[in-house]
Motif scaffolding. Structure first.
Motif, short mmCIF file in Angstrom:
data_model
loop_
_atom_site.label_atom_id
_atom_site.label_comp_id
_atom_site.label_asym_id
_atom_site.label_seq_id
_atom_site.Cartn_x
_atom_site.Cartn_y
_atom_site.Cartn_z
N GLY A 116 0.80 -1.22 0.00
CA GLY A 116 0.00 0.00 0.00
C GLY A 116 0.84 1.27 0.00
O GLY A 116 0.39 2.31 0.48
N GLY A 117 2.07 1.18 -0.53
CA GLY A 117 2.92 2.36 -0.60
C GLY A 117 3.52 2.78 0.72
O GLY A 117 4.03 3.90 0.84
N GLU A 118 3.51 1.90 1.73
CA GLU A 118 4.01 2.27 3.05
C GLU A 118 5.50 2.05 3.23
O GLU A 118 6.08 2.54 4.20
N GLY A 119 6.13 1.28 2.33
CA GLY A 119 7.55 1.05 2.53
C GLY A 119 8.23 0.46 1.32
O GLY A 119 7.59 -0.04 0.39
N SER A 120 9.57 0.53 1.33
CA SER A 120 10.41 -0.12 0.33
C SER A 120 11.38 -1.04 1.06
O SER A 120 11.43 -1.05 2.29
N ILE A 140 6.20 -3.07 -4.59
CA ILE A 140 7.03 -2.50 -3.53
C ILE A 140 8.41 -2.15 -4.12
O ILE A 140 9.06 -3.02 -4.71
N PRO A 141 8.87 -0.91 -3.96
CA PRO A 141 10.18 -0.52 -4.50
C PRO A 141 11.32 -1.27 -3.83
O PRO A 141 11.27 -1.58 -2.64
N THR A 166 16.09 10.53 1.75
CA THR A 166 14.63 10.56 1.74
C THR A 166 14.12 9.64 0.64
O THR A 166 14.21 9.96 -0.55
N GLN A 167 13.64 8.49 1.04
CA GLN A 167 13.07 7.52 0.09
C GLN A 167 11.56 7.67 0.08
O GLN A 167 10.94 7.97 1.09
#
Length: 382
Positions: A116-120, A140-141, A166-167
């Motif tokens: 959900g875009g919360e982490g890489s 997920i990146p 800053t990721q």
């Protein structure tokens, strides 16, 4: 591309497993399969007979399997404590989660932390490819740093810089393997100190798939680091690759989250029975470790005598072979040729990250592999 499919999936290719009985043109009909780090030894006949009896007399195929895995979790917790010389009460079933291979556990960890875009995630190349593959399929990146080309230690300066930059989204998970695949090196004191320095907002996943070969474990650190989890598998030393059983050791709160996101009834009844049998007969199954390590060391010694080969010291059941030189393009071409020649003559190995990862097989397989490598190198002018 089908209009209802995520657009980014067009960039991916499906994972290609090794051929189990590939007799296509250019491939020997009888293969020494040294490309997936499996054990060269099947289960002993008496264990197979016991499992056959269990399937016939105990398992009801019309019923769902044990979805809680309680008996197997207890057996694994006991093994984890014993293998690290810990008190029997340090780890219990509450510290264990089971997956359909470690791959399912990796996927569950990614779902629990980064979806959900919360982490890489952060990985150090080269390493086990499934961390990046599974992350990308979930959108997920993946942030990648390099390793020292001489000893394959993680570039800790680059790793720390990646965490401080800053990721978007921020790095939530760091994956390391101990010992690393495909290179076979264990974590160093400096790498371990860096992992310990990470704040508790970052999950540290330490993959100990090859623990039984390295006999180096970090499970004793888990009580001091609730943001660490350790992955292990029954697919390597315990000879159960066909049954797909992996497990995760961690803080009970982290394990409870994994239990929330895993699929119900994720392990078939026969896989549970096989893993329980492995725990009950671990001394018998692990007798193959010592001869495997002897064969590994012998292969390293013999191959290291060749002046044009570079062999990395390994703490696992495989070795990593490179062809050193000043022309990367020419090296890669020769490596590909060597890989194909071995395949044609009957030895499957894994070409990856600028080298060949060669699983330690039976003595007979290793002898054939050594002879084939030497013959292939001679045709390349080495």
């Amino acid at each position: 591309m089908l209009s209802f499919i995520r657009s980014d999936l067009a960039q991916f290719t499906a994972y290609q497993p090794h051929p189990s009985s590939d007799t296509a043109a250019g491939v020997a009909p009888q293969l020494d399969r040294l490309d997936t780090n499996e054990s060269p030894y099947d289960l002993p006949p008496q264990l197979k007979q016991k499992l056959a009896w269990t399937y016939e007399q105990v398992i009801e195929t019309n019923r769902y399997p044990d979805g809680g895995h309680e008996s197997l979790k207890q057996a694994i917790a006991q093994y984890v404590n014993e293998s690290a010389s810990l008190s029997p009460s340090i780890f219990t079933a509450a510290n264990i989660s089971l997956g359909n291979g470690s791959d399912e556990l990796i996927r569950s960890l990614l779902i629990a932390t980064c979806l959900g875009g919360e982490g890489s995630i952060l990985v150090a190349h080269p390493t086990f490819s499934m961390y990046g593959i599974l992350a990308k399929t979930l959108g997920i990146p993946v942030v990648t740093v390099e390793r020292n080309p001489d000893n394959f230690e993680i570039d800790l300066k680059a790793a720390q810089s990646a965490l401080e930059e800053t990721q978007t989204p921020p790095i939530r998970v760091v994956f390391v393997v101990h010992p690393n695949s495909p290179t076979g090196n264990c974590l160093t004191a400096a790498e371990l100190a860096w992992l310990k320095s990470l704040n508790e907002q970052i999950l540290v996943v330490i993959d100990e798939a090859y623990f039984e070969f390295s006999q180096s474990t970090l499970v004793g650190e888990l009580t001091q680091h609730p943001n660490w989890v350790i992955l292990r598998t029954f697919s390597k030393a315990f000879r159960l690759a066909a049954l797909r059983v992996g497990y995760c050791v961690g803080d009970p709160q982290a394990i409870a989250i994994l239990e929330k996101v895993r699929l119900p009834y994720n392990l078939p009844s026969f896989s549970i029975a096989g893993a329980l049998a492995a725990m009950e007969n671990k001394q018998l199954l692990l007798e193959s470790i010592s001869p495997t390590l002897d064969e590994r060391d012998k292969l390293i010694k013999l191959l290291s005598q060749h002046p044009r080969l570079q062999i990395t010291k390994s703490a696992a059941n495989f070795i990593f072979l490179r062809l050193p030189g000043n022309n990367p393009e020419n090296q890669n071409q020769q490596l590909t040729t060597l890989h194909q020649k071995l395949k044609t003559s009957g030895t499957l190995v894994r070409q990856i990250s600028g080298g060949l990862r060669i699983t330690i097989g039976s003595p007979e397989e290793n002898t054939r592999t050594l002879e084939r490598i030497q013959a292939s190198l001679a045709t390349l002018g080495y």
